[in-house]
Scaffold this motif. Structure first.
Motif, short mmCIF file in Angstrom:
data_model
loop_
_atom_site.label_atom_id
_atom_site.label_comp_id
_atom_site.label_asym_id
_atom_site.label_seq_id
_atom_site.Cartn_x
_atom_site.Cartn_y
_atom_site.Cartn_z
N MET A 165 -0.58 -1.54 -13.26
CA MET A 165 -1.49 -0.83 -12.33
C MET A 165 -1.20 -1.21 -10.88
O MET A 165 -1.23 -0.37 -10.00
CB MET A 165 -2.94 -1.11 -12.69
CG MET A 165 -3.40 -0.38 -13.94
SD MET A 165 -5.07 -0.78 -14.48
CE MET A 165 -5.99 -0.86 -12.99
N LEU A 166 -0.92 -2.48 -10.64
CA LEU A 166 -0.62 -2.92 -9.27
C LEU A 166 0.67 -2.31 -8.76
O LEU A 166 0.77 -1.92 -7.60
CB LEU A 166 -0.55 -4.45 -9.21
CG LEU A 166 -1.88 -5.18 -9.35
CD1 LEU A 166 -1.66 -6.68 -9.41
CD2 LEU A 166 -2.81 -4.82 -8.21
N GLU A 220 1.99 0.56 -9.75
CA GLU A 220 1.73 1.99 -9.52
C GLU A 220 0.94 2.18 -8.23
O GLU A 220 1.20 3.11 -7.47
CB GLU A 220 0.96 2.59 -10.70
CG GLU A 220 1.82 2.94 -11.86
CD GLU A 220 2.85 4.00 -11.53
OE1 GLU A 220 2.52 5.02 -10.92
OE2 GLU A 220 4.02 3.78 -11.87
N ASN A 221 -0.04 1.32 -7.98
CA ASN A 221 -0.84 1.43 -6.77
C ASN A 221 0.02 1.20 -5.53
O ASN A 221 -0.08 1.93 -4.55
CB ASN A 221 -2.00 0.43 -6.82
CG ASN A 221 -3.04 0.71 -5.77
OD1 ASN A 221 -3.11 1.81 -5.24
ND2 ASN A 221 -3.83 -0.29 -5.47
N ARG A 222 0.89 0.21 -5.58
CA ARG A 222 1.79 -0.06 -4.46
C ARG A 222 2.75 1.10 -4.23
O ARG A 222 3.02 1.50 -3.11
CB ARG A 222 2.57 -1.35 -4.70
CG ARG A 222 3.39 -1.76 -3.48
CD ARG A 222 4.09 -3.04 -3.71
NE ARG A 222 5.26 -2.75 -4.55
CZ ARG A 222 6.14 -3.65 -4.94
NH1 ARG A 222 5.97 -4.90 -4.63
NH2 ARG A 222 7.17 -3.29 -5.67
N GLY A 278 2.17 4.22 -4.95
CA GLY A 278 1.39 5.31 -4.36
C GLY A 278 1.18 5.12 -2.87
O GLY A 278 1.35 6.06 -2.09
N TRP A 279 0.81 3.91 -2.47
CA TRP A 279 0.59 3.66 -1.04
C TRP A 279 1.89 3.75 -0.25
O TRP A 279 1.90 4.26 0.87
CB TRP A 279 -0.07 2.29 -0.84
CG TRP A 279 -1.52 2.32 -1.15
CD1 TRP A 279 -2.13 1.74 -2.22
CD2 TRP A 279 -2.54 2.98 -0.40
NE1 TRP A 279 -3.48 2.01 -2.18
CE2 TRP A 279 -3.75 2.76 -1.08
CE3 TRP A 279 -2.54 3.73 0.76
CZ2 TRP A 279 -4.96 3.26 -0.61
CZ3 TRP A 279 -3.75 4.23 1.22
CH2 TRP A 279 -4.93 4.00 0.54
#
Length: 146
Positions: A5-6, A8-10, A12-13
């Motif tokens: 999840m981390l 994927e979040n990175r 995305g940003w």
């Protein structure tokens, strides 16, 4: 799970930041010219009049079915290039003042930003390093089509 999840979040940003950065740089480039940069050739002769007429009709509360401004009358909804339902053109026309001369510049910058963001996102999913993905996103926006 949390590590995934981390990552994927990175990703995305980083994609969002890359797209916004490229879009802003493109817009600054276009605005540096006295006249609209993207309003040339076919854009000026046929595409911009269709987009502008479709925008005016949407603004007046009507679905842009027909224009009498081109070819002695032209069905906007039947013409693929009129883009009567295309949301990015609506955003560009909404953000520029009438007569919307810079709408094509803004639309082009929005498209460049989306291309960069999508490219970075794809390349990160293909497990490229972040710097390589961002550089590839820049290159895909500035390189001429192959």
């Amino acid at each position: 799970m949390l590590r995934s999840m981390l990552v994927e979040n990175r990703a995305g940003w980083l994609s969002l930041a890359s797209g916004l950065g490229i879009g802003c740089v493109c817009l600054l480039f276009f605005v540096s010219f006295d006249s609209p940069w993207a309003l040339r050739g076919e854009n000026k002769i046929s595409l911009f009049p269709m987009y502008a007429d479709a925008w005016r009709q949407w603004q007046s509360g009507h679905v842009p079915v027909w224009t009498s401004g081109m070819f002695g009358g032209f069905p906007l909804l039947a013409g693929v290039q009129s883009a009567a339902f295309y949301p990015l053109h609506a955003v560009a026309f909404a953000l520029t003042p009438a007569p919307h001369w810079r709408a094509m510049d803004l639309s082009l910058a929005l498209h460049a930003g989306l291309l960069a963001a999508g490219s970075v996102r794809l390349l990160l999913r293909l497990e490229l390093r972040p710097l390589a993905a961002v550089l590839a996103g820049v290159v895909v926006c500035v390189a001429p089509p192959v």
